[in-house]
Scaffold this active site. Sequence first.
Site, PDB file in Angstrom:
ATOM      1  N   SER A 183      24.068   6.540  15.010  1.00 57.43           N
ATOM      2  CA  SER A 183      23.900   5.218  15.602  1.00 57.43           C
ATOM      3  C   SER A 183      25.208   4.715  16.174  1.00 57.43           C
ATOM      4  O   SER A 183      26.285   5.077  15.724  1.00 57.43           O
ATOM      5  CB  SER A 183      23.371   4.240  14.551  1.00 57.43           C
ATOM      6  N   SER A 214      16.668   0.975  17.434  1.00 62.47           N
ATOM      7  CA  SER A 214      17.311   2.219  17.023  1.00 62.47           C
ATOM      8  C   SER A 214      16.431   3.426  17.345  1.00 62.47           C
ATOM      9  O   SER A 214      16.928   4.474  17.758  1.00 62.47           O
ATOM     10  CB  SER A 214      17.620   2.186  15.525  1.00 62.47           C
ATOM     11  N   ASP A 264       0.854  -1.187   0.000  1.00 62.60           N
ATOM     12  CA  ASP A 264       0.000   0.000   0.000  1.00 62.60           C
ATOM     13  C   ASP A 264       0.894   1.243   0.000  1.00 62.60           C
ATOM     14  O   ASP A 264       1.713   1.418   0.908  1.00 62.60           O
ATOM     15  CB  ASP A 264      -0.889  -0.018   1.245  1.00 62.60           C
ATOM     16  N   HIS A 291      17.690  15.106  13.101  1.00 59.51           N
ATOM     17  CA  HIS A 291      18.204  14.108  12.172  1.00 59.51           C
ATOM     18  C   HIS A 291      16.999  13.313  11.679  1.00 59.51           C
ATOM     19  O   HIS A 291      16.257  12.730  12.479  1.00 59.51           O
ATOM     20  CB  HIS A 291      19.205  13.187  12.870  1.00 59.51           C
ATOM     21  N   GLU A 324      29.501   8.127   6.197  1.00 58.71           N
ATOM     22  CA  GLU A 324      29.557   6.701   6.517  1.00 58.71           C
ATOM     23  C   GLU A 324      29.508   5.901   5.212  1.00 58.71           C
ATOM     24  O   GLU A 324      29.145   4.738   5.205  1.00 58.71           O
ATOM     25  CB  GLU A 324      28.443   6.295   7.476  1.00 58.71           C
ATOM     26  N   CYS A 336      25.613   8.702  11.398  1.00 53.74           N
ATOM     27  CA  CYS A 336      25.027   9.937  10.871  1.00 53.74           C
ATOM     28  C   CYS A 336      25.455  11.195  11.625  1.00 53.74           C
ATOM     29  O   CYS A 336      25.048  12.301  11.258  1.00 53.74           O
ATOM     30  CB  CYS A 336      23.500   9.835  10.877  1.00 53.74           C
ATOM     31  N   ASN A 370      16.977   9.475   2.558  1.00 55.07           N
ATOM     32  CA  ASN A 370      17.980   9.431   3.621  1.00 55.07           C
ATOM     33  C   ASN A 370      19.375   9.706   3.064  1.00 55.07           C
ATOM     34  O   ASN A 370      19.828   9.018   2.145  1.00 55.07           O
ATOM     35  CB  ASN A 370      17.944   8.056   4.289  1.00 55.07           C
ATOM     36  N   LYS A 403       8.226  11.886  15.643  1.00 58.73           N
ATOM     37  CA  LYS A 403       8.392  11.167  16.907  1.00 58.73           C
ATOM     38  C   LYS A 403       9.340  11.924  17.831  1.00 58.73           C
ATOM     39  O   LYS A 403       9.118  12.016  19.041  1.00 58.73           O
ATOM     40  CB  LYS A 403       8.930   9.750  16.637  1.00 58.73           C
TER      41      LYS A 403
END
Length: 402
Positions: free
Chosen positions: A323, A207, A30, A239, A82, A114, A292, A248
């Site tokens: 990370s 993560s 979807d 970020h 990275e 990152c 990203n 979030k």
Amino acid sequence: MKQVGLEAIAFDIPEHYINLHDLALARGIDPAKFTKGLGQLEMAVATAAEDPVVLAIGAASRALRNFSIDPRSIGLLIVGTESSVDQSKALSSFLHEHLGLSSECRNFEVKHACYGAMAGVSMATDWILSGRARGKKALVVSADIARYGLLTPGEPTQGAGSVAMVISESPSLLSFHTERQGFYSKQVMDFWRPNYSKDAFADGHFSMECYLEALSSSYAMYAKTEMGMAKSFGAALYHAPFVKMAQKAHVRLWELSHGATCEAGSANLVQAKDDYERRVAPYLELNARVGNIYTGALFLSLLCYLEKAEKSAMPISLFSYGSGCVAEFSSMSLLKPLREFPGYEASVSLLAKRKKISIPEYEAIMGDCAKMDSNNFKPQQSFPLSRKLLYRGCVDHQRIYS
């Protein structure tokens, strides 16, 4: 205290992209899972000829040219990535040559997932504050290609691009609050890429937990110097490997600054999301259309803010996360928006120059890129590019650019 800040900024992206709606249909998913669930609309697709070196040189050249900065004024060059092309030779060494920087300019590469580019910004700032710059400027470049492979859970969160920034003691865009910073570090296995793998490994849910814990802790350290500042930020930048992650993060920051929790269906959650729409969402357009870009994801939002910003005394916040993990929470003040610089090339013009490709064409590019880390490799010529500098392949274990 000496003023230090941002004097120039520019970005570069590949010349091709795919629509995430098309990718979802091709995968039998979807489309709302990508466009609503992740917040992503388009994804930059780099051909094998557009490696991190090419993208970094493109962004850095544009930053120096658009803001009329003499390459000889650069005394420090740092590349955060990275997606390094060599285990020993720094990506920055290629930039040093192609940008025509002085032999007296130091250059090196920084890695911590990152966080690499923000680490470069912090180091450049401290270098200037220490007095060791002696009037010189620093060029900090993020350059990454995020690849997770075809048909993988991470496929819709790929992307590619570079953001270049000039840091100096005569800033024209932003002034850094050098006395206001918060940091957090902890050894975790939330995202990593071993030397033997072209693709990264990730524990997505873990993560996200690490990301939010790092935000809470780094903001707590920041708030010791400026209690309650979060409520007065004109914009909050995060970020954002995918757009929904920034939402979030902002809900968590809202909770921290208001001393309240945002449970599902609560009035607090409604207020936090409304605040997100006002202070965060307007500056995620580039992230949604590029995808990203690892070390540069935060700075895509910063560039978007500088294009849209109105003059204001309200500071903005930046949250950087790498990370593994390390995080930094900082703030800065707007001096002048990008539209007031006549030489600036707007992001919409760069986006408009891109070519949309089909999913089979994207898969063909991915197949070519899967071979590019081998000796005597030569990129396919089936996807013509307009840029002047390209990666021509690896001959006798040496990368060739022309």
